[in-house]
Design an enzyme around this catalytic site. Structure first.
Site, mmCIF file in Angstrom:
data_model
loop_
_atom_site.group_PDB
_atom_site.id
_atom_site.type_symbol
_atom_site.label_atom_id
_atom_site.label_comp_id
_atom_site.label_asym_id
_atom_site.label_seq_id
_atom_site.Cartn_x
_atom_site.Cartn_y
_atom_site.Cartn_z
ATOM 1 N N THR A 44 0.847 -1.199 0.000
ATOM 2 C CA THR A 44 0.000 0.000 0.000
ATOM 3 C C THR A 44 0.876 1.240 0.000
ATOM 4 O O THR A 44 1.767 1.381 0.839
ATOM 5 C CB THR A 44 -0.910 0.043 1.245
ATOM 6 O OG1 THR A 44 -0.104 0.026 2.416
ATOM 7 C CG2 THR A 44 -1.894 -1.096 1.244
ATOM 8 N N ASN A 46 1.425 4.782 0.984
ATOM 9 C CA ASN A 46 0.861 5.673 2.011
ATOM 10 C C ASN A 46 1.047 7.122 1.595
ATOM 11 O O ASN A 46 2.116 7.496 1.127
ATOM 12 C CB ASN A 46 1.540 5.411 3.356
ATOM 13 C CG ASN A 46 1.229 4.017 3.891
ATOM 14 O OD1 ASN A 46 1.521 3.005 3.251
ATOM 15 N ND2 ASN A 46 0.622 3.965 5.065
ATOM 16 N N GLU A 135 -4.057 4.729 2.767
ATOM 17 C CA GLU A 135 -3.112 3.913 1.997
ATOM 18 C C GLU A 135 -3.794 3.286 0.795
ATOM 19 O O GLU A 135 -4.921 2.830 0.869
ATOM 20 C CB GLU A 135 -2.436 2.872 2.882
ATOM 21 C CG GLU A 135 -3.311 2.226 3.916
ATOM 22 C CD GLU A 135 -2.537 1.217 4.764
ATOM 23 O OE1 GLU A 135 -1.666 0.531 4.230
ATOM 24 O OE2 GLU A 135 -2.834 1.114 5.962
HETATM 25 N N1 RBF Z 1 -7.115 -2.985 8.006
HETATM 26 C C1 RBF Z 1 -7.985 -3.358 8.972
HETATM 27 O O1 RBF Z 1 -7.639 -3.407 10.136
HETATM 28 N N2 RBF Z 1 -9.290 -3.672 8.655
HETATM 29 C C2 RBF Z 1 -9.758 -3.647 7.382
HETATM 30 O O2 RBF Z 1 -10.932 -3.936 7.161
HETATM 31 C C3 RBF Z 1 -8.846 -3.270 6.327
HETATM 32 N N3 RBF Z 1 -9.243 -3.244 5.036
HETATM 33 C C4 RBF Z 1 -8.356 -2.884 4.064
HETATM 34 C C5 RBF Z 1 -8.772 -2.848 2.729
HETATM 35 C C6 RBF Z 1 -7.898 -2.483 1.724
HETATM 36 C C7 RBF Z 1 -8.360 -2.466 0.302
HETATM 37 C C8 RBF Z 1 -6.553 -2.154 2.057
HETATM 38 C C9 RBF Z 1 -5.578 -1.772 0.983
HETATM 39 C C10 RBF Z 1 -6.136 -2.183 3.365
HETATM 40 C C11 RBF Z 1 -7.020 -2.547 4.395
HETATM 41 N N4 RBF Z 1 -6.624 -2.577 5.720
HETATM 42 C C12 RBF Z 1 -7.511 -2.940 6.703
HETATM 43 C C13 RBF Z 1 -5.306 -2.059 6.116
HETATM 44 C C14 RBF Z 1 -4.243 -3.075 6.294
HETATM 45 O O3 RBF Z 1 -4.292 -3.485 7.625
HETATM 46 C C15 RBF Z 1 -2.930 -2.355 5.970
HETATM 47 O O4 RBF Z 1 -2.866 -2.129 4.599
HETATM 48 C C16 RBF Z 1 -1.728 -3.093 6.416
HETATM 49 O O5 RBF Z 1 -1.760 -3.212 7.792
HETATM 50 C C17 RBF Z 1 -0.445 -2.352 6.044
HETATM 51 O O6 RBF Z 1 -0.360 -1.110 6.671
HETATM 52 P P1 ADP Z 2 5.123 0.807 3.599
HETATM 53 O O1 ADP Z 2 4.869 0.307 4.977
HETATM 54 O O2 ADP Z 2 6.355 1.657 3.494
HETATM 55 O O3 ADP Z 2 3.920 1.523 3.018
HETATM 56 P P2 ADP Z 2 4.439 -1.441 1.893
HETATM 57 O O4 ADP Z 2 4.871 -2.845 2.149
HETATM 58 O O5 ADP Z 2 3.003 -1.092 2.129
HETATM 59 O O6 ADP Z 2 5.400 -0.501 2.721
HETATM 60 O O7 ADP Z 2 4.844 -1.123 0.407
HETATM 61 C C1 ADP Z 2 4.443 0.103 -0.159
HETATM 62 C C2 ADP Z 2 5.341 0.576 -1.280
HETATM 63 O O8 ADP Z 2 5.448 -0.431 -2.292
HETATM 64 C C3 ADP Z 2 4.738 1.779 -1.973
HETATM 65 O O9 ADP Z 2 5.136 2.995 -1.357
HETATM 66 C C4 ADP Z 2 5.260 1.657 -3.389
HETATM 67 O O10 ADP Z 2 6.495 2.337 -3.524
HETATM 68 C C5 ADP Z 2 5.495 0.161 -3.576
HETATM 69 N N1 ADP Z 2 4.483 -0.556 -4.386
HETATM 70 C C6 ADP Z 2 4.800 -1.516 -5.302
HETATM 71 N N2 ADP Z 2 3.689 -2.009 -5.887
HETATM 72 C C7 ADP Z 2 2.634 -1.346 -5.338
HETATM 73 C C8 ADP Z 2 1.207 -1.431 -5.555
HETATM 74 N N3 ADP Z 2 0.674 -2.266 -6.457
HETATM 75 N N4 ADP Z 2 0.414 -0.612 -4.818
HETATM 76 C C9 ADP Z 2 0.951 0.231 -3.918
HETATM 77 N N5 ADP Z 2 2.269 0.351 -3.670
HETATM 78 C C10 ADP Z 2 3.131 -0.432 -4.370
HETATM 79 MG MG MG Z 3 1.954 0.780 3.031
#
Ligand code: RBF
Ligand code: ADP
Ligand code: MG
Length: 205
Positions: A44, A46, A135
């Site tokens: 994701t 951020n 994110e």
């Molecule tokens: N985190 C939660 O605690 N509950 C959720 O329902 C939840 N839904 C998510 C849905 C999407 C499409 C995404 C991208 C993330 C979601 N997350 C949710 C956040 C997830 O916990 C987070 O991306 C990871 O912890 C990395 O920071």
């Molecule tokens: P962080 O905790 O730093 O956000 P993540 O494991 O969530 O680390 O990885 C996020 C990073 O991965 C983004 O900032 C981006 O540079 C890269 N990335 C690669 N592919 C994707 C994707 N499909 N969607 C979002 N971020 C991506």
């Molecule tokens: Mg992230």
């Protein structure tokens, strides 16, 4: 905990997004919580939520829409097609206008590419965050990170609230469903392509 039961297959009307959408935000991609969401297969990007006027009043939850990303000249994915379609070719017959009508030529030149996305806004109850975060999981397989890149988000709809989960597998499963819902929703005529990218590049600039 999430309700168990079937989830809707698409969000929103055939006629296109309704108020308050599109909700937009813009910012540089920063480091997130370092939880290794990449290891989960769901990286994701951020972006900071300060200076986003609507963020305080927006319900926490999962949203979908489009993400414009300005990739640096060195980024390998710049050579990929500017805007991959959101759905499979079966669901989207090859009748779309060329992607350059979606992303203006000068923006493509400047490295901007447009992708479908799902995003979470809120506190990630599963991880009990104390700060509100935004994110974005971009629906594209990147061959390289894009930290520091400018990202412009256009949210077109709300999928569901955030939930706590019994385990990380259940969270991942729900996110996979979110992705399918987003692809189907954005694949409709009035939600993407034929919306001419106005969601992202319209009005304010
Ligand atoms: N985190 C939660 O605690 N509950 C959720 O329902 C939840 N839904 C998510 C849905 C999407 C499409 C995404 C991208 C993330 C979601 N997350 C949710 C956040 C997830 O916990 C987070 O991306 C990871 O912890 C990395 O920071
Ligand atoms: P962080 O905790 O730093 O956000 P993540 O494991 O969530 O680390 O990885 C996020 C990073 O991965 C983004 O900032 C981006 O540079 C890269 N990335 C690669 N592919 C994707 C994707 N499909 N969607 C979002 N971020 C991506
Ligand atoms: Mg992230």
């Amino acid at each position: 905990m999430p309700p168990n039961g079937p989830r809707p297959e698409v969000i929103g009307l055939e006629t296109g997004p309704e108020a308050p959408y599109p909700l937009r935000m813009k910012g540089k991609v920063v480091s997130g919580f370092g939880r290794g969401s990449k290891d989960l297969g769901i990286p994701t990007a951020n972006i900071p939520v300060d200076n986003v006027s609507w963020i305080e009043t927006a319900p926490s939850g999962v949203y979908f829409g489009w993400a414009g990303i300005q990739l640096p000249p060195s980024h390998p994915d710049l050579s990929a097609p500017p805007s991959p379609p959101p759905s499979t070719s079966a669901a989207r017959p090859d009748t779309s206008p060329s992607s350059t009508t979606v992303v203006p030529h000068d923006r493509v030149e400047a490295g901007w590419r447009l992708f479908p996305m799902v995003m979470s806004i809120g506190y990630n109850p599963f991880y009990k965050n104390t700060v509100r975060s935004a994110e974005v999981h971009v629906l594209h397989k990147f061959s390289k990170d894009f930290y520091g890149s400018e990202m412009a988000i256009s949210i077109l709809g709300y999928i569901r609230p955030e939930f706590d989960y019994v385990d990380v597998e259940s969270l991942i499963k729900d996110i996979e469903t979110d992705i399918e819902v987003a692809k189907r929703s954005l694949g409709r005529e009035k939600w993407g392509w034929e919306g001419e990218g106005k969601w992202l590049w319209g009005e304010e600039e």
